[in-house]
Scaffold this active site. Structure first.
Site, PDB file in Angstrom:
ATOM      1  N   ASP A   9       0.876  -1.175   0.000  1.00 15.54           N
ATOM      2  CA  ASP A   9       0.000   0.000   0.000  1.00 15.54           C
ATOM      3  C   ASP A   9       0.915   1.228   0.000  1.00 15.54           C
ATOM      4  O   ASP A   9       2.122   1.115   0.256  1.00 15.54           O
ATOM      5  CB  ASP A   9      -0.876  -0.049   1.276  1.00 15.54           C
ATOM      6  CG  ASP A   9      -1.507   1.275   1.587  1.00 15.54           C
ATOM      7  OD1 ASP A   9      -2.189   1.820   0.707  1.00 15.54           O
ATOM      8  OD2 ASP A   9      -1.286   1.774   2.702  1.00 15.54           O
ATOM      9  N   ASP A  11      -0.116   5.195   0.934  1.00 14.55           N
ATOM     10  CA  ASP A  11      -0.316   6.167   2.020  1.00 14.55           C
ATOM     11  C   ASP A  11      -0.369   5.473   3.370  1.00 14.55           C
ATOM     12  O   ASP A  11      -1.224   4.642   3.601  1.00 14.55           O
ATOM     13  CB  ASP A  11      -1.611   6.944   1.776  1.00 14.55           C
ATOM     14  CG  ASP A  11      -1.476   7.886   0.600  1.00 14.55           C
ATOM     15  OD1 ASP A  11      -2.204   7.693  -0.397  1.00 14.55           O
ATOM     16  OD2 ASP A  11      -0.624   8.793   0.663  1.00 14.55           O
TER      17      ASP A  11
HETATM   18  C1  XBP Z   1      -5.124   6.154   0.826  1.00 12.59           C
HETATM   19  C2  XBP Z   1      -6.371   6.773   0.444  1.00 12.59           C
HETATM   20  C3  XBP Z   1      -6.279   7.965  -0.380  1.00 12.59           C
HETATM   21  C4  XBP Z   1      -5.587   9.101   0.379  1.00 12.59           C
HETATM   22  C5  XBP Z   1      -5.905  10.403  -0.292  1.00 12.59           C
HETATM   23  O1  XBP Z   1      -5.080   5.097  -0.065  1.00 12.59           O
HETATM   24  O2  XBP Z   1      -7.443   6.278   0.748  1.00 12.59           O
HETATM   25  O3  XBP Z   1      -7.587   8.345  -0.671  1.00 12.59           O
HETATM   26  O4  XBP Z   1      -6.096   9.135   1.702  1.00 12.59           O
HETATM   27  O5  XBP Z   1      -5.431  10.310  -1.619  1.00 12.59           O
HETATM   28  P1  XBP Z   1      -4.186   3.837   0.359  1.00 12.59           P
HETATM   29  P2  XBP Z   1      -6.407  10.661  -2.840  1.00 12.59           P
HETATM   30  O6  XBP Z   1      -4.224   3.732   1.868  1.00 12.59           O
HETATM   31  O7  XBP Z   1      -4.844   2.695  -0.342  1.00 12.59           O
HETATM   32  O8  XBP Z   1      -2.816   4.177  -0.173  1.00 12.59           O
HETATM   33  O9  XBP Z   1      -7.017  11.991  -2.525  1.00 12.59           O
HETATM   34  O10 XBP Z   1      -5.509  10.652  -4.036  1.00 12.59           O
HETATM   35  O11 XBP Z   1      -7.397   9.536  -2.873  1.00 12.59           O
END
Ligand code: XBP
Length: 259
Positions: A9, A11
């Site tokens: 993953d 973020d």
């Molecule tokens: C993290 C998310 C993303 C970020 C914000 O995704 O859910 O939405 O919070 O980024 P993951 P965006 O944990 O799967 O990496 O605004 O580009 O969605």
């Protein structure tokens, strides 16, 4: 069946970026002249919704439902999200954000051991590129054979869709993989796709329950900076290495003849 690939993953897993996303959302609200402010407590709740645009829609539905009747509501949300991602890129460019502990070491070790690597995230391709452009150690981008980003599928985590898409791109079965996530919805997505998942928590998720996770750790650890095991088994190890990946994988699929 041997462990063939590790799926990461983005973020919260590769880098602790959710606090930067939160600040970027608030910057976009100011730019658009809306009076919203997402503090940490509210953002922690909203993190249950995967995808920034989806998160915005969810927030409007609960905080200002009448806005949804605007004729240009979709354009309004898309414009807000675009402004947020611009602010996100500016914040990443000005802050010295590093990969989380153990990430760069583990990626390199996996490559040396012939394991295939992929990314599975709900964030946009644009934001993935921004992270690798600005994060210290961004050269690891080339290690990922497949980048399964939020633009590839409609349903974001906890839907398993991005994991299913990535498995298809890799041509691998879920039993041949192991995933790293930082949120309960991320673990749910991986487990629903049949992939064993290990959680490395962040300041937003350290007090969450991670049903289905093989183990929950403070981070991937380093030789001189051991991880903390929050739940599950780390087989006496102090940082994630290839042996521990294989032990987790074997434990998750005892029914397979793991050679
Ligand atoms: C993290 C998310 C993303 C970020 C914000 O995704 O859910 O939405 O919070 O980024 P993951 P965006 O944990 O799967 O990496 O605004 O580009 O969605």
């Amino acid at each position: 069946m041997r462990l063939a690939a590790v799926l990461f993953d983005v973020d919260g897993t590769l880098i602790e970026s959710e606090e930067i996303h939160r600040q970027a959302f608030n910057a976009a609200f100011q730019e658009f002249g809306v009076s919203w402010h997402w503090d940490r407590a509210l953002y922690k709740e909203l993190l249950a919704i995967g995808g920034g645009a989806e998160r915005l829609r969810h927030y409007v539905a609960r905080a200002e439902p009448d806005l949804q009747t605007r004729a240009d509501f979709s354009n309004f949300i898309d414009g807000l999200h675009k402004a947020k991602n611009f602010a996100y890129a500016e914040l990443l460019a000005t802050k010295s954000v590093a990969l989380r502990p153990g990430v760069e070491r583990l990626v390199q070790t996996c490559l040396e051991e012939g394991l295939r690597l992929a990314i599975t995230t709900s964030t946009t391709r644009e934001n993935v590129e921004t992270i690798f452009r600005h994060v210290a150690g961004g050269r690891i981008k080339d290690a990922f054979e497949v980048i399964g980003d939020g633009d590839r599928v409609r349903a974001k985590k906890p839907s398993p869709d991005i994991y299913v898409w990535t498995l298809n791109e890799l041509g691998l079965s879920p039993q041949a993989c192991l995933a790293f996530e930082d949120t309960p919805r991320g673990v749910q997505a991986s487990v629903k796709a049949g992939i064993a998942a290990v959680a490395t928590v962040t300041s937003y998720t350290i007090d969450e329950a991670f049903p289905g996770a093989v183990a929950v750790l403070s981070d991937m650890g380093e030789h001189e900076r051991p991880f903390r095991v929050i739940s599950g088994h780390a087989h006496g190890r102090h940082y994630v290495d290839i042996d521990l990946l294989r032990l987790w994988h074997r434990g998750a699929h005892p029914q397979l003849l793991v050679t």
